[in-house]
Design an enzyme around this catalytic site. Structure first.
Site, PDB file in Angstrom:
ATOM      1  N   CYS A  72       0.686  -1.371  -0.120  1.00 45.19           N
ATOM      2  CA  CYS A  72       0.074  -0.351  -0.045  1.00 45.19           C
ATOM      3  C   CYS A  72       0.947   1.022   0.009  1.00 45.19           C
ATOM      4  O   CYS A  72       2.167   1.088   0.327  1.00 45.19           O
ATOM      5  CB  CYS A  72      -1.083  -0.216   1.035  1.00 45.19           C
ATOM      6  SG  CYS A  72      -1.666  -1.361   0.884  1.00 45.19           S
ATOM      7  N   HIS A 197      11.963   5.354 -17.281  1.00 49.84           N
ATOM      8  CA  HIS A 197      11.364   3.501 -16.707  1.00 49.84           C
ATOM      9  C   HIS A 197       9.824   3.603 -16.634  1.00 49.84           C
ATOM     10  O   HIS A 197       9.772   4.386 -16.319  1.00 49.84           O
ATOM     11  CB  HIS A 197      11.875   3.806 -15.330  1.00 49.84           C
ATOM     12  CG  HIS A 197      10.863   2.364 -14.459  1.00 49.84           C
ATOM     13  ND1 HIS A 197      11.103   1.208 -15.125  1.00 49.84           N
ATOM     14  CD2 HIS A 197      10.089   1.905 -14.158  1.00 49.84           C
ATOM     15  CE1 HIS A 197      10.378  -0.401 -15.070  1.00 49.84           C
ATOM     16  NE2 HIS A 197       9.538   0.599 -14.075  1.00 49.84           N
ATOM     17  N   HIS A 250       8.596  -8.373  -8.855  1.00 50.86           N
ATOM     18  CA  HIS A 250       6.902  -8.794  -8.322  1.00 50.86           C
ATOM     19  C   HIS A 250       7.226  -9.932  -7.610  1.00 50.86           C
ATOM     20  O   HIS A 250       6.406 -10.348  -6.708  1.00 50.86           O
ATOM     21  CB  HIS A 250       6.317  -8.418  -9.057  1.00 50.86           C
ATOM     22  CG  HIS A 250       6.120  -7.326  -9.641  1.00 50.86           C
ATOM     23  ND1 HIS A 250       6.470  -6.108 -10.881  1.00 50.86           N
ATOM     24  CD2 HIS A 250       5.803  -6.058  -8.851  1.00 50.86           C
ATOM     25  CE1 HIS A 250       6.674  -5.137 -10.713  1.00 50.86           C
ATOM     26  NE2 HIS A 250       5.620  -5.029 -10.069  1.00 50.86           N
TER      27      HIS A 250
END
Length: 313
Positions: A72, A197, A250
């Site tokens: 978050c 990026h 990830h």
């Protein structure tokens, strides 16, 4: 124990941050990376960190927003005109550069991403607010290069995310979004290399807009999409350099050397070696050291193997 709550002194905080940077730089040199970063231990989030240091920004205490998975962020809100009272990253980047003879990349968040990941005032056009942020980032770019930082990345992770849903509004967005990226990097001298990026996006419909941004190098997330995202750069004869991610950050999974060799070889089927940079998909701050270290060691080894195979051909 946090500086924000006053539980530790400025001196203790600075020492802790520098100790972390020392460790980060030492590992990168040890594993053979050619362009280093300082690790950003002082940053909470890529937008919040800058918002905290800019005039015209405010923060809630508990206004958390889900980013992905369990991660978050706490987006800032813009309530007034944006200005940069003092340098935001220079002391950390210049300290890190002093620890190595290799290039230390300065890391900034771009104006369009800062805007798109903030709650924006509604009494001013978004493009005008973005321009104010761009002027603040421009000053930071200038201070970084004056401090000896020769490579500066201005992340525009949310560039595509900000596109309007209505086609009729897209040209206006592209016009001021490109304008403000170019304003942000406009202080860069010819010897200062500018990187950017972008996160996972379909680039087919905006490739000309990316070209217009005119960054020296663009890094993109491609590990989960094969070479599909990369092919458009070859199709339009993109002239600048590209850093397609060779593994997905990830996931906690550690990619093998062989896996990354194959990934790099597949990249070379799309773009020439002179145009390619090899790097992870994105920043590594959400990963643990026991995931990061072997992954980067494997990545460097994969590059060595591919380079050797090219020389022997």
């Amino acid at each position: 124990m946090t500086l924000r709550l006053g539980n530790i002194s400025n001196e203790s905080y600075t020492k802790a941050m520098r100790d972390y940077i020392d460790e980060c730089v030492a590992f990168q040199e040890e594993c053979g990376l050619e362009v280093l970063v300082h690790g950003e231990p002082e940053r909470n989030d890529m937008v919040e960190y800058f918002g905290e240091q800019l005039k015209g920004y405010g923060f809630s205490q508990n206004g958390w927003v889900q980013s992905y998975g369990s991660r978050c962020v706490k987006p800032p809100f813009i309530y007034g005109d944006i200005a940069r009272p003092k340098p935001m990253t220079v002391s950390w980047s210049s300290y890190a550069q002093g620890k190595t003879t290799k290039i230390m990349k300065g890391m900034l968040t771009g104006p369009v991403t800062i805007l798109n990941w903030s709650f924006v005032r509604d009494d001013m056009d978004r493009g005008d607010v973005s321009k104010q942020i761009a002027l603040a980032i421009r000053d930071e770019v200038d201070d970084l290069q004056n401090a000896g930082i020769k490579m500066i990345q201005v992340d525009e992770a949310a560039f595509k995310e900000g596109y309007p849903l209505r086609d009729s509004k897209i040209p206006a967005y592209e016009e001021w979004a490109v304008r403000d990226f170019k304003i942000a990097v406009s202080a860069a001298r010819i010897e200062t290399q500018i990187h950017t990026h972008m996160c996972y996006s379909e680039f087919n419909d905006i490739i000309r807009t990316i070209e217009a941004m005119d960054a020296d190098v663009i890094s993109i997330e491609t590990a989960r999409s094969g070479n599909e995202l990369l092919k458009i750069f070859a199709k339009v004869h993109y002239k600048q350099e590209v850093g397609p991610g060779v593994y997905d950050i990830h996931s906690p999974r550690i990619p093998s050397v062989d896996e990354m060799v194959k990934q790099i070889e597949s990249l070379l089927e799309v773009l020439p070696k002179e145009q390619l940079w090899i790097n992870p998909d994105c920043g590594l701050k959400t990963r643990k050291w026991d995931e990061v270290k072997p992954s980067l060691i494997n990545m460097v080894e994969a590059v060595k193997i591919v380079r050797e195979s090219i020389i022997l051909k």
